[in-house]
Design a protein around this motif. Sequence first.
Motif, mmCIF file in Angstrom:
data_model
loop_
_atom_site.group_PDB
_atom_site.id
_atom_site.type_symbol
_atom_site.label_atom_id
_atom_site.label_comp_id
_atom_site.label_asym_id
_atom_site.label_seq_id
_atom_site.Cartn_x
_atom_site.Cartn_y
_atom_site.Cartn_z
ATOM 1 N N LEU A 171 27.691 -0.301 4.817
ATOM 2 C CA LEU A 171 27.056 0.194 6.032
ATOM 3 C C LEU A 171 26.630 1.658 5.874
ATOM 4 N N LEU A 172 27.442 2.459 5.184
ATOM 5 C CA LEU A 172 27.051 3.839 4.926
ATOM 6 C C LEU A 172 25.778 3.902 4.080
ATOM 7 N N ILE A 173 25.736 3.086 3.042
ATOM 8 C CA ILE A 173 24.570 3.086 2.160
ATOM 9 C C ILE A 173 23.325 2.617 2.909
ATOM 10 N N ALA A 174 23.492 1.563 3.720
ATOM 11 C CA ALA A 174 22.359 1.054 4.485
ATOM 12 C C ALA A 174 21.838 2.111 5.453
ATOM 13 N N THR A 175 22.739 2.804 6.104
ATOM 14 C CA THR A 175 22.336 3.847 7.054
ATOM 15 C C THR A 175 21.676 5.007 6.331
ATOM 16 N N ARG A 176 22.219 5.390 5.216
ATOM 17 C CA ARG A 176 21.616 6.468 4.425
ATOM 18 C C ARG A 176 20.188 6.112 4.021
ATOM 19 N N ASN A 177 19.988 4.856 3.648
ATOM 20 C CA ASN A 177 18.662 4.430 3.222
ATOM 21 C C ASN A 177 17.665 4.383 4.373
ATOM 22 N N LEU A 178 18.172 4.282 5.589
ATOM 23 C CA LEU A 178 17.291 4.271 6.760
ATOM 24 C C LEU A 178 16.921 5.677 7.222
ATOM 25 N N ALA A 179 17.674 6.672 6.763
ATOM 26 C CA ALA A 179 17.472 8.036 7.241
ATOM 27 C C ALA A 179 16.134 8.579 6.767
ATOM 28 N N VAL A 180 15.356 9.066 7.707
ATOM 29 C CA VAL A 180 14.072 9.699 7.414
ATOM 30 C C VAL A 180 14.309 11.200 7.313
ATOM 31 N N PRO A 181 13.687 11.880 6.334
ATOM 32 C CA PRO A 181 13.900 13.324 6.202
ATOM 33 C C PRO A 181 13.689 14.063 7.512
ATOM 34 N N ALA A 182 14.502 15.094 7.706
ATOM 35 C CA ALA A 182 14.405 15.893 8.926
ATOM 36 C C ALA A 182 12.985 16.408 9.115
ATOM 37 N N GLY A 183 12.480 16.309 10.333
ATOM 38 C CA GLY A 183 11.139 16.769 10.641
ATOM 39 C C GLY A 183 10.068 15.709 10.477
ATOM 40 N N GLU A 184 10.445 14.531 9.972
ATOM 41 C CA GLU A 184 9.471 13.464 9.754
ATOM 42 C C GLU A 184 9.758 12.232 10.618
ATOM 43 N N ASP A 185 10.624 12.385 11.599
ATOM 44 C CA ASP A 185 11.016 11.232 12.406
ATOM 45 C C ASP A 185 10.771 11.498 13.885
ATOM 46 N N ASP A 186 9.600 11.989 14.198
ATOM 47 C CA ASP A 186 9.294 12.353 15.576
ATOM 48 C C ASP A 186 9.274 11.161 16.525
ATOM 49 N N ASN A 187 9.010 9.973 15.985
ATOM 50 C CA ASN A 187 8.915 8.802 16.865
ATOM 51 C C ASN A 187 10.208 8.006 16.956
#
Length: 203
Positions: free
Chosen positions: A168-184
């Motif tokens: 679950l940690l790995i899956a969540t990490r892979n979903l993370a969009v770099p800061a400043g690029e996830d406005d939506n």
Amino acid sequence: MREDTTREADTDAAEGQPPKRVRADVRRNTDALLTAAAEVFLTSGVDAPVRQITAKAGVGAGTLYRHFPQRSDLIAAVFRHEVDACADAAPALAAEYGPAEALTRWLQRFALFFATKRGLSAALHSGDSTYDSLPSYFEQRFMPALTMLIDAAAESGEIRSDVDPEDLLIATRNLAVPAGEDDNGHTRRMITLLVDGLRYQAR
């Protein structure tokens, strides 16, 4: 002026003496430096001028160097400080929300942590021995926090019982969009969808 640092406390413990209490002003200065450095690193990178960090923290350069003689010491301390804040959010969320909601909110917090630490990746993989203990620290702090939330959600019947915390940690990490690029809010929506998937075949 005598300064009781964490290093001194560790030495006392090793010699069998009770650890010294860290003075309140020393703790405030340390926390201010770590918070300021995290914000500066996010916007200006880990090579940002020291004066930028000390100005934001409201302390002098001498205070910074007393606590963190090398830049790598500061970077490692920022990482640990942010890891602690994220891990410590788990019991607070568990006390405020239902099990599945607490799990969802913590995973969103973890994704934000990971997204904002992408800028530190080059430093952390530079080969500097200062960073050698950080991967194990990451695991020691995050795995118990996530396991607690998963177990509570599984015991309540809100998610399935065979969820592996590391997966679950790995899956969540892979979903993370770099800061400043996830406005939506893409990451938030994907994590909500991920937890919804954990409900499949829950008892």
